[in-house]
Design an enzyme around this catalytic site. Structure first.
Site, PDB file in Angstrom:
ATOM      1  N   ASP A 151      88.358  -1.640 -13.148  1.00  7.86           N
ATOM      2  CA  ASP A 151      87.779  -1.665 -11.731  1.00  7.86           C
ATOM      3  C   ASP A 151      88.508  -0.318 -10.894  1.00  7.86           C
ATOM      4  O   ASP A 151      88.034   0.018  -9.732  1.00  7.86           O
ATOM      5  CB  ASP A 151      88.240  -2.773 -10.851  1.00  7.86           C
ATOM      6  CG  ASP A 151      89.694  -3.088 -10.980  1.00  7.86           C
ATOM      7  OD1 ASP A 151      90.581  -2.419 -11.210  1.00  7.86           O
ATOM      8  OD2 ASP A 151      90.121  -4.123 -10.638  1.00  7.86           O
ATOM      9  N   ASP A 296      93.507  -9.446 -20.527  1.00 10.61           N
ATOM     10  CA  ASP A 296      92.326  -8.768 -20.118  1.00 10.61           C
ATOM     11  C   ASP A 296      92.651  -7.088 -20.354  1.00 10.61           C
ATOM     12  O   ASP A 296      93.140  -6.508 -19.559  1.00 10.61           O
ATOM     13  CB  ASP A 296      92.069  -9.128 -18.579  1.00 10.61           C
ATOM     14  CG  ASP A 296      90.812  -9.232 -18.192  1.00 10.61           C
ATOM     15  OD1 ASP A 296      89.760  -8.962 -18.987  1.00 10.61           O
ATOM     16  OD2 ASP A 296      90.326  -9.161 -16.915  1.00 10.61           O
TER      17      ASP A 296
END
Length: 448
Positions: A151, A296
């Protein structure tokens, strides 16, 4: 703090998880943009040097948390096209000037080693990795799975609250904080004096995250934190680690060995092709929406998730970054079907990597790595163990600005104009016991 957990099915058999990593001191029930899965004390926002706790609970300075999470999906790709020799040995020490200060800080290798365009030692210069990084751990009983995201938010571990600030010794023992960069991928401070410093108050504040500010002036994940191949059997990377499992786990490292499975038990050829390979990953985010055993993975093109600073940084609309959860691979699965060939998924992802990241070498490297070395595997499973960190990951993680708890750098709302080597503006401040305005020196503060 931030405690957002969203799972959803992209389509039958494809799963992607969104983990928003935190950027501000809001309450657990009121997550903010860029806010992390990471735990941050919402009541601690400014470090007060000289205090017994290191944190001023009444400060207005924000010291929040982090970057984010988005998972993935997909298939296999024949091994990588380029082998990068790799390592973990600590190179001999030397010193470097901290930008904007006269202070010198150690760097991990001597000045005569080969360096890349950002001034870091090349991966090859660290020497061969230790054998422990590729030992077989498939029978150790500790299993987990990996999602993926990128992101571009300021990492949670770039917030001052990610480490122990009770003393300088505790701060140093915690490995200081993670690097963050401006929109042009130039490293900037992780924290400076607070924007509200005044004659009778002194405190520190984390530089704004681009996922909170939603503009070019904020701070971002440095692109050289994209995954890198060490050799055909080993890679290095960064992850959001499970907060429920590790709490303050910033800077911890983990050895993953992929076991050929898939988190949803929907095993494809990609998962089988990845089986046996190893990764050493370092936690640059801590996620309370990340399950125990889940790491992640920071993967360019892996999806942006709940917050998106990447579009602002590279000038590509969200629609050009692939599926929100799962990124390029999920989009390729949707267009090619869920049971196409490994080669078809690989080429589809590579084409998107080359198109979107052509002007961003590190992001392009990490995106192609996902297709080539990681075999475009969608949410693969692995066995794991905690290990000592490779020096390569330590060097690319650790801030070169905030090497101590203290600085006198003036707060900046906009870091977009900072260039490497620029001198930072400073403010005259003092610690408790050094107050020039009090006969007994009492009270921290700054000149008006």
């Amino acid at each position: 703090m931030k405690n957002r957990f969203t799972k959803f099915m992209i389509a039958a058999g494809a799963m992607a998880l969104i983990c928003a990593c935190g950027d501000d001191p809001s309450s657990p029930n009121n997550p903010q943009p860029g806010a992390s899965s990471a735990v941050i004390d919402p009541n601690s926002s400014a470090v007060v040097p000289g205090s017994s706790t290191g944190i001023d609970p009444n400060s207005s300075a924000a010291v929040p948390g982090s970057s984010a999470v988005v998972p993935g999906s997909s298939e296999t790709v024949p091994g990588s096209s380029t082998v990068v020799p790799g390592s973990s040995a600590v190179a001999p020490g030397s010193s470097a000037v901290v930008p904007g200060s006269s202070e010198t800080v150690p760097v991990s290798s001597s000045s005569d080693v080969p360096r890349d365009e950002n001034g870091f030692p090349t991966l090859e210069s660290y020497g061969p990795p230790p054998e422990a990084y590729t030992k077989d751990i498939l029978s150790n009983g500790k299993t987990g799975w990996s999602s993926r995201y990128w992101d571009a938010c300021k990492p949670h571990c770039s917030w001052l609250s990610s480490v122990d600030t009770t003393s300088e010794a505790a701060y140093q023992a915690g490995g200081t904080v993670a690097r963050n960069c401006n929109i042009h991928d130039v490293e900037v401070p992780a924290f400076t004096l607070g924007h509200a410093v005044q004659q009778y108050w002194m405190g520190y504040e984390g530089t704004n995250s681009a996922c909170v500010n939603n503009n070019a002036g904020g701070t971002y994940t440095c692109t050289d934190m994209a995954p890198i191949q060490v050799n055909e059997n080993l890679s290095y990377g960064y992850v959001a680690a499970p907060g429920a499992q590790f709490g303050g786990g910033c800077g911890k490292c983990f050895h993953l060995q992929f076991n050929g499975g898939n988190h949803a038990n929907d095993v494809k050829a990609t998962h089988k092709a990845l089986k046996g390979k190893h990764m050493i990953v370092m936690a640059s985010n801590i996620g309370y929406d990340v399950e125990a055993g889940q790491y992640d993975m920071l993967v360019p093109g892996g999806g942006v998730g709940a917050f998106n600073a990447l579009s602002t940084q590279i000038g590509v609309p969200a629609s050009g970054l692939g599926a929100n959860g799962g990124g390029f691979l999920t989009e390729c699965q949707q267009s090619l079907g869920w049971d196409n060939t490994v080669e078809a998924y690989q080429q589809c992802v590579l084409d998107k990597c080359d198109q979107v990241f052509k002007d961003w070498p590190n992001l392009l490297r990490g995106c192609r790595w996902y297709a080539e070395w990681y075999m475009a595997a969608d949410n693969p499973t692995y066995n794991w163990e905690e290990v000592e960190c490779p020096q390569y990951l330590v060097d690319h993680y650790t801030t070169t600005f905030n090497t101590t708890l203290e600085n006198r750098w003036r707060w900046k709302d906009d870091w977009s104009d900072y260039k490497k080597g620029d001198v930072l503006d400073t403010v005259y401040c003092w610690k408790d016991g050094e107050n020039p305005n009090d006969p007994n020196g009492r009270g921290a503060g700054c000149a008006p």
